[in-house]
Design a protein around this motif. Structure first.
Motif, PDB file in Angstrom:
ATOM      1  N   SER A 233      11.131  25.891  -2.430  1.00 36.17           N
ATOM      2  CA  SER A 233      11.425  24.975  -1.335  1.00 36.17           C
ATOM      3  C   SER A 233      11.783  23.601  -1.875  1.00 36.17           C
ATOM      4  O   SER A 233      11.513  23.283  -3.038  1.00 36.17           O
ATOM      5  N   PRO A 234      12.361  22.748  -1.026  1.00 37.49           N
ATOM      6  CA  PRO A 234      12.622  21.367  -1.442  1.00 37.49           C
ATOM      7  C   PRO A 234      11.352  20.618  -1.840  1.00 37.49           C
ATOM      8  O   PRO A 234      11.373  19.781  -2.737  1.00 37.49           O
ATOM      9  N   GLY A 235      10.236  20.932  -1.172  1.00 40.26           N
ATOM     10  CA  GLY A 235       8.985  20.261  -1.506  1.00 40.26           C
ATOM     11  C   GLY A 235       8.502  20.601  -2.901  1.00 40.26           C
ATOM     12  O   GLY A 235       8.057  19.718  -3.647  1.00 40.26           O
ATOM     13  N   VAL A 236       8.590  21.890  -3.266  1.00 40.94           N
ATOM     14  CA  VAL A 236       8.200  22.302  -4.617  1.00 40.94           C
ATOM     15  C   VAL A 236       9.168  21.719  -5.641  1.00 40.94           C
ATOM     16  O   VAL A 236       8.766  21.274  -6.723  1.00 40.94           O
ATOM     17  N   ARG A 237      10.459  21.707  -5.313  1.00 40.79           N
ATOM     18  CA  ARG A 237      11.448  21.122  -6.222  1.00 40.79           C
ATOM     19  C   ARG A 237      11.140  19.644  -6.448  1.00 40.79           C
ATOM     20  O   ARG A 237      11.255  19.142  -7.572  1.00 40.79           O
ATOM     21  N   ALA A 238      10.729  18.932  -5.396  1.00 42.13           N
ATOM     22  CA  ALA A 238      10.370  17.524  -5.552  1.00 42.13           C
ATOM     23  C   ALA A 238       9.184  17.379  -6.510  1.00 42.13           C
ATOM     24  O   ALA A 238       9.141  16.445  -7.325  1.00 42.13           O
ATOM     25  N   ALA A 239       8.239  18.330  -6.423  1.00 43.53           N
ATOM     26  CA  ALA A 239       7.095  18.301  -7.335  1.00 43.53           C
ATOM     27  C   ALA A 239       7.540  18.580  -8.762  1.00 43.53           C
ATOM     28  O   ALA A 239       7.062  17.941  -9.713  1.00 43.53           O
ATOM     29  N   GLU A 240       8.452  19.524  -8.945  1.00 42.96           N
ATOM     30  CA  GLU A 240       8.958  19.839 -10.278  1.00 42.96           C
ATOM     31  C   GLU A 240       9.696  18.651 -10.889  1.00 42.96           C
ATOM     32  O   GLU A 240       9.731  18.488 -12.107  1.00 42.96           O
ATOM     33  N   GLN A 241      10.263  17.824 -10.039  1.00 49.50           N
ATOM     34  CA  GLN A 241      10.973  16.634 -10.504  1.00 49.50           C
ATOM     35  C   GLN A 241      10.046  15.437 -10.684  1.00 49.50           C
ATOM     36  O   GLN A 241      10.478  14.366 -11.103  1.00 49.50           O
ATOM     37  N   GLY A 242       8.749  15.644 -10.370  1.00 44.57           N
ATOM     38  CA  GLY A 242       7.786  14.569 -10.547  1.00 44.57           C
ATOM     39  C   GLY A 242       7.904  13.456  -9.534  1.00 44.57           C
ATOM     40  O   GLY A 242       7.468  12.328  -9.794  1.00 44.57           O
ATOM     41  N   ARG A 243       8.441  13.757  -8.369  1.00 45.66           N
ATOM     42  CA  ARG A 243       8.610  12.714  -7.362  1.00 45.66           C
ATOM     43  C   ARG A 243       7.274  12.342  -6.736  1.00 45.66           C
ATOM     44  O   ARG A 243       6.438  13.204  -6.449  1.00 45.66           O
ATOM     45  N   ALA A 244       7.089  11.057  -6.529  1.00 44.42           N
ATOM     46  CA  ALA A 244       5.812  10.559  -6.028  1.00 44.42           C
ATOM     47  C   ALA A 244       5.508  11.063  -4.618  1.00 44.42           C
ATOM     48  O   ALA A 244       4.349  11.140  -4.214  1.00 44.42           O
ATOM     49  N   ASP A 245       6.552  11.398  -3.828  1.00 43.35           N
ATOM     50  CA  ASP A 245       6.343  11.829  -2.446  1.00 43.35           C
ATOM     51  C   ASP A 245       6.277  13.344  -2.315  1.00 43.35           C
ATOM     52  O   ASP A 245       6.358  13.876  -1.202  1.00 43.35           O
ATOM     53  N   ALA A 246       6.106  14.058  -3.436  1.00 48.78           N
ATOM     54  CA  ALA A 246       6.184  15.523  -3.399  1.00 48.78           C
ATOM     55  C   ALA A 246       5.154  16.136  -2.460  1.00 48.78           C
ATOM     56  O   ALA A 246       5.458  17.053  -1.694  1.00 48.78           O
ATOM     57  N   LEU A 247       3.924  15.630  -2.483  1.00 54.51           N
ATOM     58  CA  LEU A 247       2.879  16.232  -1.669  1.00 54.51           C
ATOM     59  C   LEU A 247       3.142  16.027  -0.190  1.00 54.51           C
ATOM     60  O   LEU A 247       2.936  16.941   0.623  1.00 54.51           O
ATOM     61  N   THR A 248       3.636  14.860   0.179  1.00 53.96           N
ATOM     62  CA  THR A 248       3.881  14.591   1.594  1.00 53.96           C
ATOM     63  C   THR A 248       5.075  15.373   2.120  1.00 53.96           C
ATOM     64  O   THR A 248       5.181  15.606   3.323  1.00 53.96           O
ATOM     65  N   SER A 249       5.976  15.781   1.230  1.00 56.43           N
ATOM     66  CA  SER A 249       7.148  16.539   1.670  1.00 56.43           C
ATOM     67  C   SER A 249       6.949  18.046   1.541  1.00 56.43           C
ATOM     68  O   SER A 249       7.868  18.818   1.825  1.00 56.43           O
ATOM     69  N   LEU A 250       5.760  18.454   1.132  1.00 55.16           N
ATOM     70  CA  LEU A 250       5.499  19.881   0.960  1.00 55.16           C
ATOM     71  C   LEU A 250       5.413  20.580   2.319  1.00 55.16           C
ATOM     72  O   LEU A 250       4.844  20.042   3.278  1.00 55.16           O
ATOM     73  N   GLU A 251       5.975  21.777   2.391  1.00 53.45           N
ATOM     74  CA  GLU A 251       6.040  22.532   3.638  1.00 53.45           C
ATOM     75  C   GLU A 251       4.658  23.057   4.041  1.00 53.45           C
ATOM     76  O   GLU A 251       3.775  23.220   3.196  1.00 53.45           O
ATOM     77  N   PRO A 252       4.454  23.337   5.333  1.00 58.54           N
ATOM     78  CA  PRO A 252       3.151  23.806   5.811  1.00 58.54           C
ATOM     79  C   PRO A 252       2.629  25.031   5.061  1.00 58.54           C
ATOM     80  O   PRO A 252       1.434  25.099   4.752  1.00 58.54           O
ATOM     81  N   HIS A 253       3.505  26.005   4.768  1.00 61.02           N
ATOM     82  CA  HIS A 253       3.022  27.196   4.068  1.00 61.02           C
ATOM     83  C   HIS A 253       2.479  26.827   2.695  1.00 61.02           C
ATOM     84  O   HIS A 253       1.424  27.336   2.273  1.00 61.02           O
ATOM     85  N   ASN A 254       3.171  25.966   1.977  1.00 66.88           N
ATOM     86  CA  ASN A 254       2.735  25.607   0.634  1.00 66.88           C
ATOM     87  C   ASN A 254       1.480  24.735   0.654  1.00 66.88           C
ATOM     88  O   ASN A 254       0.625  24.855  -0.222  1.00 66.88           O
ATOM     89  N   LEU A 255       1.348  23.867   1.655  1.00 64.69           N
ATOM     90  CA  LEU A 255       0.114  23.110   1.810  1.00 64.69           C
ATOM     91  C   LEU A 255      -1.057  24.044   2.096  1.00 64.69           C
ATOM     92  O   LEU A 255      -2.169  23.845   1.587  1.00 64.69           O
ATOM     93  N   HIS A 256      -0.795  25.062   2.905  1.00 64.05           N
ATOM     94  CA  HIS A 256      -1.841  26.048   3.201  1.00 64.05           C
ATOM     95  C   HIS A 256      -2.266  26.776   1.933  1.00 64.05           C
ATOM     96  O   HIS A 256      -3.458  27.054   1.729  1.00 64.05           O
ATOM     97  N   ALA A 257      -1.304  27.077   1.054  1.00 59.30           N
ATOM     98  CA  ALA A 257      -1.632  27.736  -0.211  1.00 59.30           C
ATOM     99  C   ALA A 257      -2.565  26.863  -1.045  1.00 59.30           C
ATOM    100  O   ALA A 257      -3.521  27.368  -1.662  1.00 59.30           O
ATOM    101  N   LEU A 258      -2.328  25.557  -1.078  1.00 65.36           N
ATOM    102  CA  LEU A 258      -3.210  24.656  -1.822  1.00 65.36           C
ATOM    103  C   LEU A 258      -4.614  24.647  -1.222  1.00 65.36           C
ATOM    104  O   LEU A 258      -5.621  24.599  -1.949  1.00 65.36           O
ATOM    105  N   ARG A 259      -4.699  24.726   0.096  1.00 69.23           N
ATOM    106  CA  ARG A 259      -6.018  24.777   0.741  1.00 69.23           C
ATOM    107  C   ARG A 259      -6.751  26.060   0.376  1.00 69.23           C
ATOM    108  O   ARG A 259      -7.975  26.052   0.177  1.00 69.23           O
ATOM    109  N   ILE A 260      -6.017  27.156   0.263  1.00 69.82           N
ATOM    110  CA  ILE A 260      -6.633  28.423  -0.128  1.00 69.82           C
ATOM    111  C   ILE A 260      -7.195  28.327  -1.548  1.00 69.82           C
ATOM    112  O   ILE A 260      -8.284  28.837  -1.845  1.00 69.82           O
ATOM    113  N   LEU A 261      -6.465  27.664  -2.432  1.00 68.71           N
ATOM    114  CA  LEU A 261      -6.955  27.498  -3.803  1.00 68.71           C
ATOM    115  C   LEU A 261      -8.292  26.755  -3.791  1.00 68.71           C
ATOM    116  O   LEU A 261      -9.243  27.158  -4.468  1.00 68.71           O
TER     117      LEU A 261
END
Length: 315
Positions: A233-261
């Motif tokens: 996703s664009p949110g994960v790509r932003a994280a791969e690029q080291g962008r400071a806003d990556a977490l805030t732009s992460l999609e709901p499914h991917n945020l849910h995955a982090l909560r599961i971890l």
């Protein structure tokens, strides 16, 4: 709680280590990220270093001096090796405490406290193994008294190379990041087979999943060990690029995955006896394999049979 992120090179383990660390920090939880990969990219993945600190690997002698404390079983810092377990008199640390080690070696990146092992320098090339630098992390974790709700997240070396030392036994949870490819799951099989021998808890996190076919492939290859997955996703790509806003732009499914971890980590309380048992076992392995011969001492005597690990020794 201590969490390792492992996986094939390019699987996204550094990206996931950074996202998970920032997710914890954003919730207000005390978290320390450690870059334990030979390719030191965790600071960039977190969003860029705001405050640098000296690498652990370049100051191993000083770290040994600190951690040795007044332990009578260790006659000198030179007698310590990376697997030397703590005993009565050893200096035990609280996460992000005001001790010399944390004060000197904790920097900050993307709002997250960060330790780094350090890169190869010119004097290392051709003569040193990277695990000599990781020995500082192994000693640090061995002398750390972290408790529930405190998180240490380590971005490990790629592939099954982490099994070249006892560091892989120092974690409460190991997340193996796998792409939906044959190469992506090959490291999982190596980890699974080694981890089973020592009762190491692992879970697979699928990454770069683009659709149902990818998810089905992962389920077929790793079965019930597949805990959750992140979609490409664009949110994960932003994280791969080291962008400071990556977490805030992460999609709901991917945020849910982090909560599961996090839920998975919190659901498995620390087993101090297992951690210490493995520490002693791997110390004795190193003693018999090379350490006694190299140091000329009896390093098995460093094991304190009356040391009580964990809560009974909490500061």
């Amino acid at each position: 709680m201590r969490i390792a992120f492992v996986g094939k090179g390019g699987s996204g383990k550094t990206t996931l280590s950074a996202l998970f660390s920032r997710h914890l920090a954003r919730s207000g939880a005390p978290v320390l990220a450690i870059d334990g990969d030979i390719n030191q990219h965790l600071a960039e993945a977190l969003g860029g270093a705001e405050e640098s600190a000296p690498p652990l690997g370049a100051h191993l002698a000083e770290i040994k001096t600190l951690l040795r404390g007044d332990n009578p079983r260790i006659p000198s810092p030179e007698a310590m090796i990376k697997t030397t377990p703590p005993g009565r008199g050893s200096r035990l640390l609280r996460p992000l405490g005001d001790d010399e080690l944390h004060t000197r070696h904790v920097g900050r990146a993307g709002g997250v406290p960060l330790m780094v092992t350090g890169e190869f320098d010119e004097s290392d090339l051709g003569v040193a193994c990277y695990h000599s630098k990781l020995g500082a992390v192994e000693l640090y974790l061995g002398h750390l008294l972290d408790g529930p709700g405190e998180y240490v997240v380590v971005d490990m070396t790629a592939g099954a190379d982490a099994f070249a030392s006892g560091l892989f036994t120092r974690f409460d949870m190991t997340f193996l990041v796998a792409e939906p490819t044959r190469k992506g799951v090959s490291v999982y099989r190596q980890y699974r087979d080694h981890a089973e021998q020592f009762g190491i808890r692992i879970a697979v996190v699928g990454n770069k999943v683009t659709g149902e076919d990818d998810l089905l492939f992962l389920k077929e290859q790793v079965g019930d060990d597949l805990l959750t997955h992140l979609v490409h996703s664009p949110g994960v790509r932003a994280a791969e690029q080291g962008r400071a806003d990556a977490l805030t732009s992460l999609e709901p499914h991917n945020l849910h995955a982090l909560r599961i971890l996090r839920q998975t980590v919190d659901a498995h309380p620390r087993d101090w006896d297992r951690l210490h048992r493995h520490a002693v076992e791997f110390h004795l392995r190193n003693v018999h394999a090379w350490a006694d011969a190299r140091t000329g001492g009896d390093l098995a005597a460093q094991v304190d049979p009356d040391y009580v690990p964990g809560s009974a020794a909490l500061l």
